[in-house]
Write an enzyme that holds these catalytic residues in place. Structure first.
Site, short mmCIF file in Angstrom:
data_model
loop_
_atom_site.label_atom_id
_atom_site.label_comp_id
_atom_site.label_asym_id
_atom_site.label_seq_id
_atom_site.Cartn_x
_atom_site.Cartn_y
_atom_site.Cartn_z
CB ALA A 15 50.27 27.27 43.62
NE ARG A 28 47.96 33.67 36.34
CZ ARG A 28 46.87 34.21 35.83
NH1 ARG A 28 46.26 33.61 34.82
NH2 ARG A 28 46.40 35.34 36.30
CG ASN A 42 50.88 33.40 45.44
OD1 ASN A 42 51.69 34.30 45.29
ND2 ASN A 42 50.21 32.87 44.41
CE1 TYR A 63 47.09 43.39 44.52
CE2 TYR A 63 48.68 45.17 44.72
CZ TYR A 63 48.40 43.82 44.55
OH TYR A 63 49.43 42.92 44.40
CB ALA A 81 42.34 48.84 51.40
N1 LIG Z 1 53.39 40.38 40.14
C1 LIG Z 1 53.66 41.40 40.94
O1 LIG Z 1 54.33 42.39 40.57
C2 LIG Z 1 53.16 41.40 42.36
C3 LIG Z 1 53.62 42.43 43.20
C4 LIG Z 1 53.21 42.45 44.52
C5 LIG Z 1 52.37 41.46 44.99
N2 LIG Z 1 51.94 40.47 44.16
C6 LIG Z 1 51.06 39.45 44.72
O2 LIG Z 1 51.58 38.18 44.47
C7 LIG Z 1 50.52 37.23 44.40
C8 LIG Z 1 50.67 36.42 43.12
O3 LIG Z 1 50.57 37.31 42.03
P1 LIG Z 1 51.07 36.99 40.55
O4 LIG Z 1 51.80 38.18 40.09
O5 LIG Z 1 51.70 35.65 40.49
O6 LIG Z 1 49.66 37.00 39.81
P2 LIG Z 1 48.99 35.94 38.81
O7 LIG Z 1 47.74 36.60 38.35
O8 LIG Z 1 49.95 35.48 37.80
O9 LIG Z 1 48.65 34.74 39.77
C9 LIG Z 1 47.65 34.83 40.74
C10 LIG Z 1 47.02 33.47 40.91
O10 LIG Z 1 45.95 33.59 41.89
C11 LIG Z 1 44.87 32.83 41.40
N3 LIG Z 1 43.60 33.30 41.97
C12 LIG Z 1 42.87 34.38 41.61
N4 LIG Z 1 41.72 34.42 42.32
C13 LIG Z 1 41.74 33.34 43.13
C14 LIG Z 1 40.84 32.83 44.09
N5 LIG Z 1 39.65 33.43 44.34
N6 LIG Z 1 41.16 31.69 44.74
C15 LIG Z 1 42.34 31.06 44.48
N7 LIG Z 1 43.23 31.49 43.58
C16 LIG Z 1 42.93 32.63 42.91
C17 LIG Z 1 44.90 33.02 39.90
O11 LIG Z 1 44.14 32.00 39.24
C18 LIG Z 1 46.38 32.95 39.61
O12 LIG Z 1 46.82 31.65 39.33
C19 LIG Z 1 49.23 38.04 44.48
O13 LIG Z 1 48.74 38.02 45.81
C20 LIG Z 1 49.68 39.43 44.10
O14 LIG Z 1 48.84 40.43 44.65
C21 LIG Z 1 52.33 40.43 42.85
#
Ligand SMILES: NC(=O)c1ccc[n+]([C@@H]2O[C@H](COP(=O)([O-])OP(=O)(O)OC[C@H]3O[C@@H](n4cnc5c(N)ncnc54)[C@H](O)[C@@H]3O)[C@@H](O)[C@H]2O)c1
Length: 251
Positions: A14, A16, A91, A156, A158
């Site tokens: 959370a 970012r 998330n 991803y 899976a």
């Molecule tokens: N951005 C998109 O288009 C999109 C689309 C579909 C799904 N998602 C999903 O939404 C979620 C958030 O993605 P986002 O786009 O904000 O990505 P992002 O990379 O901006 O944020 C992801 C956050 O997860 C944290 N993180 C990574 N590894 C971690 C761990 N081992 N433990 C705890 N935190 C960890 C990171 O430090 C980061 O702050 C993810 O699960 C992503 O797969 C994103």
């Protein structure tokens, strides 16, 4: 409608992106917030920002979701500070892309460990606490890549498909304890994770052409769905995955 006043919400990943957008929205709806991510300083900064902007309490707790000890400590610190946990948002996630035949085993392991095992560990630890109060909302951020194929995204896809069926399984097991378990499946959302698409004009235009709403989603679009699913108005909804993708997957 959709008030979360006096609820306690933990959001992983959370500091970012989508996670921060969700934390901001749940705080605006009245919940006290635990900002969790891999960097303590970033968690503290985001928690302070969100507490200052809303009349709620927020703390930051470093937690790598793939590490069971850190996950257990995240839930313990939440209960120590707020007395309980009402809402968990799984998330945290990473993406690694490569062709199927070249995909490296260590990348497969890290994607599955963080995206899928992380959701399992956090949900398990949180559900144990939620059961004590016969109340809880678990919401996981899956992806449309768990519903349809995304090229070069074997691990991803899976991991996100795994979250979608884990959601159904947990929903059945935890219904007797009045714990709702649902998932949100975003399409393309503008965050640091998708910078590689947003900065490539040709790739972006190709993608937008396939999205009926013809724009990328914003973290607030995902937060809207999460706020609804976290609210008491969604009490009779469980085991579902809601695609929030501007219509990308319906044609
Ligand atoms: N951005 C998109 O288009 C999109 C689309 C579909 C799904 N998602 C999903 O939404 C979620 C958030 O993605 P986002 O786009 O904000 O990505 P992002 O990379 O901006 O944020 C992801 C956050 O997860 C944290 N993180 C990574 N590894 C971690 C761990 N081992 N433990 C705890 N935190 C960890 C990171 O430090 C980061 O702050 C993810 O699960 C992503 O797969 C994103």
């Amino acid at each position: 409608m959709f008030s979360l006043k006096d609820k306690v919400a933990v959001i992983t990943g959370a500091r970012r992106g989508i996670g921060k957008g969700i934390a901001e929205r749940l705080a605006y709806a009245g919940a006290d917030i635990v900002i969790s991510d891999i960097d303590q300083e970033d968690c503290d900064k985001t928690a302070q920002e969100i507490a200052d902007a809303n009349s709620i309490q927020a703390i930051g707790v470093k937690c790598d979701v793939s590490n069971k000890d850190e996950v257990d400590s995240l839930i313990a610190k939440t209960v120590e500070k707020f007395g309980r946990i009402d809402i968990l948002v799984n998330n945290a996630g990473i993406v690694k892309l490569d062709s199927f035949t070249e995909f490296r085993e260590e990348d497969w392991n890290s994607v599955l460990d963080i995206n899928l095992k992380g959701a399992f560990l956090c949900s398990q630890a949180a559900a144990k606490e939620m059961k004590k109060n016969n109340y809880g909302k678990i919401i996981s951020i899956a992806s449309i890549a768990g519903l349809v194929a995304y090229p070069n995204g074997s691990a991803y896809c899976a991991s996100k498909a795994g979250i979608i069926n884990l959601t159904r399984e947990m929903a059945v097991e935890l219904a007797g304890n009045k714990i709702n378990v649902n998932a949100v499946a975003p399409g393309l959302v503008e965050t640091p994770m998708t910078r590689f698409v947003m900065q490539d004009k040709e790739k972006l235009n190709q993608t937008l052409a396939a999205i009926p709403w013809n724009r990328p989603g914003q973290p607030s679009d995902i937060a809207n769905a999460v706020q609804f699913l976290a609210s008491d108005e969604a009490d009779y909804i469980t085991g579902q995955t809601l695609a929030v993708d501007g219509g990308w997957t319906i044609q």
